[in-house]
Design a protein around this motif. Structure first.
Motif, PDB file in Angstrom:
ATOM      1  N   ALA A 124       0.827  -1.210   0.000  1.00  0.00           N
ATOM      2  CA  ALA A 124       0.000   0.000   0.000  1.00  0.00           C
ATOM      3  C   ALA A 124       0.858   1.255   0.000  1.00  0.00           C
ATOM      4  CB  ALA A 124      -0.944  -0.010   1.207  1.00  0.00           C
ATOM      5  N   ILE A 125       1.962   1.246   0.732  1.00  0.00           N
ATOM      6  CA  ILE A 125       2.874   2.401   0.724  1.00  0.00           C
ATOM      7  C   ILE A 125       3.491   2.565  -0.664  1.00  0.00           C
ATOM      8  CG2 ILE A 125       5.101   3.215   1.586  1.00  0.00           C
ATOM      9  CD1 ILE A 125       4.217   2.314   4.355  1.00  0.00           C
ATOM     10  N   ALA A 126       3.844   1.479  -1.306  1.00  0.00           N
ATOM     11  CA  ALA A 126       4.389   1.571  -2.665  1.00  0.00           C
ATOM     12  C   ALA A 126       3.362   2.202  -3.610  1.00  0.00           C
ATOM     13  CB  ALA A 126       4.799   0.190  -3.161  1.00  0.00           C
ATOM     14  N   PHE A 127       2.098   1.807  -3.478  1.00  0.00           N
ATOM     15  CA  PHE A 127       1.057   2.377  -4.331  1.00  0.00           C
ATOM     16  C   PHE A 127       0.753   3.834  -3.976  1.00  0.00           C
ATOM     17  CE2 PHE A 127       0.036  -1.999  -5.532  1.00  0.00           C
ATOM     18  CZ  PHE A 127      -0.095  -1.824  -6.902  1.00  0.00           C
ATOM     19  N   THR A 128       1.067   4.248  -2.765  1.00  0.00           N
ATOM     20  CA  THR A 128       0.900   5.649  -2.393  1.00  0.00           C
ATOM     21  C   THR A 128       1.999   6.511  -3.001  1.00  0.00           C
ATOM     22  OG1 THR A 128      -0.083   4.952  -0.302  1.00  0.00           O
ATOM     23  CG2 THR A 128       0.657   7.209  -0.417  1.00  0.00           C
ATOM     24  N   VAL A 129       3.185   5.950  -3.171  1.00  0.00           N
ATOM     25  CA  VAL A 129       4.317   6.693  -3.713  1.00  0.00           C
ATOM     26  C   VAL A 129       4.254   6.810  -5.237  1.00  0.00           C
ATOM     27  CG1 VAL A 129       6.839   6.663  -3.948  1.00  0.00           C
ATOM     28  CG2 VAL A 129       5.788   6.143  -1.765  1.00  0.00           C
ATOM     29  N   ILE A 130       3.677   5.838  -5.901  1.00  0.00           N
ATOM     30  CA  ILE A 130       3.675   5.792  -7.373  1.00  0.00           C
ATOM     31  C   ILE A 130       3.104   7.048  -8.023  1.00  0.00           C
ATOM     32  CG2 ILE A 130       2.636   4.594  -9.353  1.00  0.00           C
ATOM     33  CD1 ILE A 130       3.188   1.971  -7.872  1.00  0.00           C
ATOM     34  N   PRO A 131       1.968   7.621  -7.589  1.00  0.00           N
ATOM     35  CA  PRO A 131       1.451   8.815  -8.268  1.00  0.00           C
ATOM     36  C   PRO A 131       2.418   9.981  -8.281  1.00  0.00           C
ATOM     37  CG  PRO A 131      -0.249   7.904  -6.873  1.00  0.00           C
ATOM     38  CD  PRO A 131       1.009   7.149  -6.584  1.00  0.00           C
ATOM     39  N   GLY A 132       3.199  10.135  -7.228  1.00  0.00           N
ATOM     40  CA  GLY A 132       4.176  11.223  -7.182  1.00  0.00           C
ATOM     41  C   GLY A 132       5.246  11.099  -8.243  1.00  0.00           C
ATOM     42  N   PHE A 133       5.577   9.875  -8.625  1.00  0.00           N
ATOM     43  CA  PHE A 133       6.584   9.667  -9.658  1.00  0.00           C
ATOM     44  C   PHE A 133       5.987   9.635 -11.062  1.00  0.00           C
ATOM     45  CE2 PHE A 133       8.952   8.262  -5.947  1.00  0.00           C
ATOM     46  CZ  PHE A 133      10.151   8.913  -6.160  1.00  0.00           C
ATOM     47  N   VAL A 134       4.687   9.392 -11.165  1.00  0.00           N
ATOM     48  CA  VAL A 134       4.031   9.366 -12.473  1.00  0.00           C
ATOM     49  C   VAL A 134       3.647  10.786 -12.915  1.00  0.00           C
ATOM     50  CG1 VAL A 134       1.997   8.553 -13.721  1.00  0.00           C
ATOM     51  CG2 VAL A 134       3.214   6.995 -12.206  1.00  0.00           C
ATOM     52  N   PHE A 135       3.068  11.547 -12.008  1.00  0.00           N
ATOM     53  CA  PHE A 135       2.609  12.894 -12.360  1.00  0.00           C
ATOM     54  C   PHE A 135       3.689  13.911 -12.001  1.00  0.00           C
ATOM     55  CE2 PHE A 135      -1.308  10.512 -11.310  1.00  0.00           C
ATOM     56  CZ  PHE A 135      -1.840  10.498 -12.580  1.00  0.00           C
ATOM     57  N   GLY A 136       3.956  14.817 -12.912  1.00  0.00           N
ATOM     58  CA  GLY A 136       5.007  15.803 -12.689  1.00  0.00           C
ATOM     59  C   GLY A 136       4.510  17.137 -12.170  1.00  0.00           C
TER      60      GLY A 136
END
Length: 138
Positions: A124-136
């Motif tokens: 769940a923490i990994a999925f919380t971090v992913i949007p920050g790296f996808v969207f600029g």
């Protein structure tokens, strides 16, 4: 008391004695990992919202803050998982049946559930971090 295993363990002493928070037989270890994920989730979105509202539309800097918080939370979750394995005998077996009605059976159940919750919270923490790296940008 119906069963011998229903007796209160002898480690609970006289009134005023308080065991450690994450101790043998304590259910706090099951709550700790999802709580870390929830705190990380809220903190991540607060950091992103404050950054976007006050500083600017770029998410370059807050993504590293969020990733740093994720590393700290995952390290704590790994520590909790090792405690679940060492103290409670938790194993990563999905279809394990725990049918013992004893203190050892309860400890094994707590360890098993805690380990699975640690794994789920890490994902769940990994999925919380992913949007920050996808969207600029905000």
């Amino acid at each position: 008391m119906r069963y011998e295993s229903d007796k209160q363990p002898s480690r609970f002493g006289p009134p005023g004695y308080a065991p450690r928070v994450i101790d043998q037989g304590s259910v706090w270890i099951m709550v700790a990992a999802p709580t870390l994920w929830a705190l990380h989730f809220v903190a991540s979105y607060v950091v992103a919202a404050v950054w976007c509202a006050r500083i600017g539309p770029s998410l370059t800097e807050p993504r590293w803050i969020i990733a740093g918080m994720a590393v700290v939370c995952v390290a704590l979750i790994v520590w909790l998982a090792t405690q679940a394995v060492r103290r409670y005998g938790g194993v990563f077996v999905i279809f394990e049946e725990i049918t013992e009605s004893s203190e050892r059976g309860r400890d094994k159940f707590i360890g098993h559930v805690s380990l699975l919750l640690c794994i789920l919270s890490g994902v769940a923490i990994a999925f919380t971090v992913i949007p920050g790296f996808v969207f600029g940008s905000c």
